[in-house]
Design an enzyme around this catalytic site. Structure first.
Site, short mmCIF file in Angstrom:
data_model
loop_
_atom_site.label_atom_id
_atom_site.label_comp_id
_atom_site.label_asym_id
_atom_site.label_seq_id
_atom_site.Cartn_x
_atom_site.Cartn_y
_atom_site.Cartn_z
NE ARG A 16 -1.27 2.69 2.63
CZ ARG A 16 -0.88 3.90 3.01
NH1 ARG A 16 -0.95 4.93 2.17
NH2 ARG A 16 -0.38 4.07 4.22
CG ASP A 17 3.39 4.28 2.93
OD1 ASP A 17 4.09 4.82 2.06
OD2 ASP A 17 3.16 4.79 4.03
CG HIS A 207 4.58 4.95 8.86
ND1 HIS A 207 3.99 3.94 8.16
CD2 HIS A 207 5.17 5.75 7.93
CE1 HIS A 207 4.21 4.10 6.86
NE2 HIS A 207 4.93 5.20 6.71
CG HIS A 209 8.35 8.30 5.14
ND1 HIS A 209 7.79 8.82 4.00
CD2 HIS A 209 7.44 7.42 5.62
CE1 HIS A 209 6.60 8.29 3.80
NE2 HIS A 209 6.36 7.44 4.78
CB CYS A 240 2.93 11.05 1.66
SG CYS A 240 1.29 11.81 1.70
CG ASN A 249 7.35 3.80 3.84
OD1 ASN A 249 6.75 4.35 4.74
ND2 ASN A 249 6.83 3.64 2.63
#
Length: 301
Positions: A16-17, A207, A209, A240, A249
């Site tokens: 997903r991300d 979370h 990055h 994002c 990430n």
């Protein structure tokens, strides 16, 4: 002195991300990546997002991907949603773990979902009700917890406001997110120490990055401050699409190397994670920022 946890749960977010800022890839390629990810032994995977295909084209095949997840009964799959409608769609597709993002900053919230932070937080109750009625859980992820690309530094009070709203409105888990990769270890420790007392018995995740090269240092700071849930992405895929300059990430294999070599238990096999990163590189067709993908494990290469 901080006490290290015996185990840290790593949620894999590449599907997903990791893929949301990439050009859309075929479902067959996603399934190839999913198989490689599953082979790592990971127990939790963020699989897709039920959001507008016009805004995030890479997630347009969410229902089709969801149909293939039954092949992996030992993995808890979650889906990100941006509205009650998305929550209904995710539940209908079979998900029993939902994620709902609320930005702590108004600038990013409006860019991401077209609503202020308070307006986005107001929908937590509806999404939690939809999830709970179906026997599902919902996690509220607080984006731009440290800095916003539009509003600048995020006052900790704004993060705590969202934490309190999430707890009051039915969230089962909470996570704080460094959306644009600007956090540093000291700031991470400070915010975790503020948030942890507010979440009670709810699991707290984080979370990060690696946009500015300190993602792993921030993850370590979070762990030493008591966080036992971390997101990461095979190969360091991700970023994002609604936050200018956000990229990368922390790589799952880099995080596994750090934690396991420090004596902290994880569910992911490092060699299999490095191989999954190779698969990720193939399916997206470009190099990835993972350090372990370039250098290998110190003991196995």
């Amino acid at each position: 002195m901080s006490t290290l946890p015996e185990h840290v749960t790593i949620r894999e977010v590449a599907l997903r991300d990791g893929l949301q800022i990439e050009n859309p890839i075929p479902l067959s390629a996603k399934l190839e990546l999913l198989a490689a990810i599953a082979a790592t032994g990971v127990r939790e995977v963020e699989a897709t997002a039920f959001v507008s295909p016009s805004k995030v084209p890479a997630m347009a095949d969410a229902p089709e991907l969801a149909a293939a997840l039954g092949d992996y009964p030992d993995i808890e799959f979650s889906a990100l949603v941006a509205s009650p409608n998305g929550a209904h769609r995710a539940i209908a597709a079979g998900f029993r773990s939902l994620e709902y993002v609320v930005s702590a900053s108004d600038g990013h919230s409006r860019a991401n979902v077209g609503r202020s932070s308070a307006e986005a937080a107001a929908q937590i109750a509806d999404i939690a009700a939809i999830a709970h009625d179906a026997g599902a859980a919902v996690e509220v992820i607080i984006s731009t917890s440290w800095d916003c690309p539009f509003d600048g530094p995020t006052p900790p009070g704004r993060v705590l406001d969202v934490v309190d709203a999430a707890c009051e409105r039915g969230a089962d888990r909470i996570a704080i997110a460094d959306t644009i990769g600007t956090a540093t270890p000291g700031r991470v420790t400070e915010l975790v120490n503020l948030v942890r007392p507010r979440v009670g018995a709810r699991p707290l995740g984080a979370h990060f990055h690696n946009t500015r090269g300190v993602g792993l240092a921030c993850a370590w700071a979070a762990v030493t401050a008591g966080v036992t849930r971390l997101d990461s992405s095979i190969g360091g895929l991700g970023g994002c699409p609604f936050a200018p300059g956000a990229s990368g990430n922390i790589a799952t294999e880099d995080l596994v190397y750090l934690l396991a070599d420090s004596g902290i238990g994880v569910d992911i096999d490092l060699a299999a994670a490095i191989e999954a990163a190779r698969v990720a590189r193939e399916v997206v067709g470009h190099d990835l920022p993972s350090a372990l993908l370039r250098a290998g494990d110190r003991t196995r290469g």
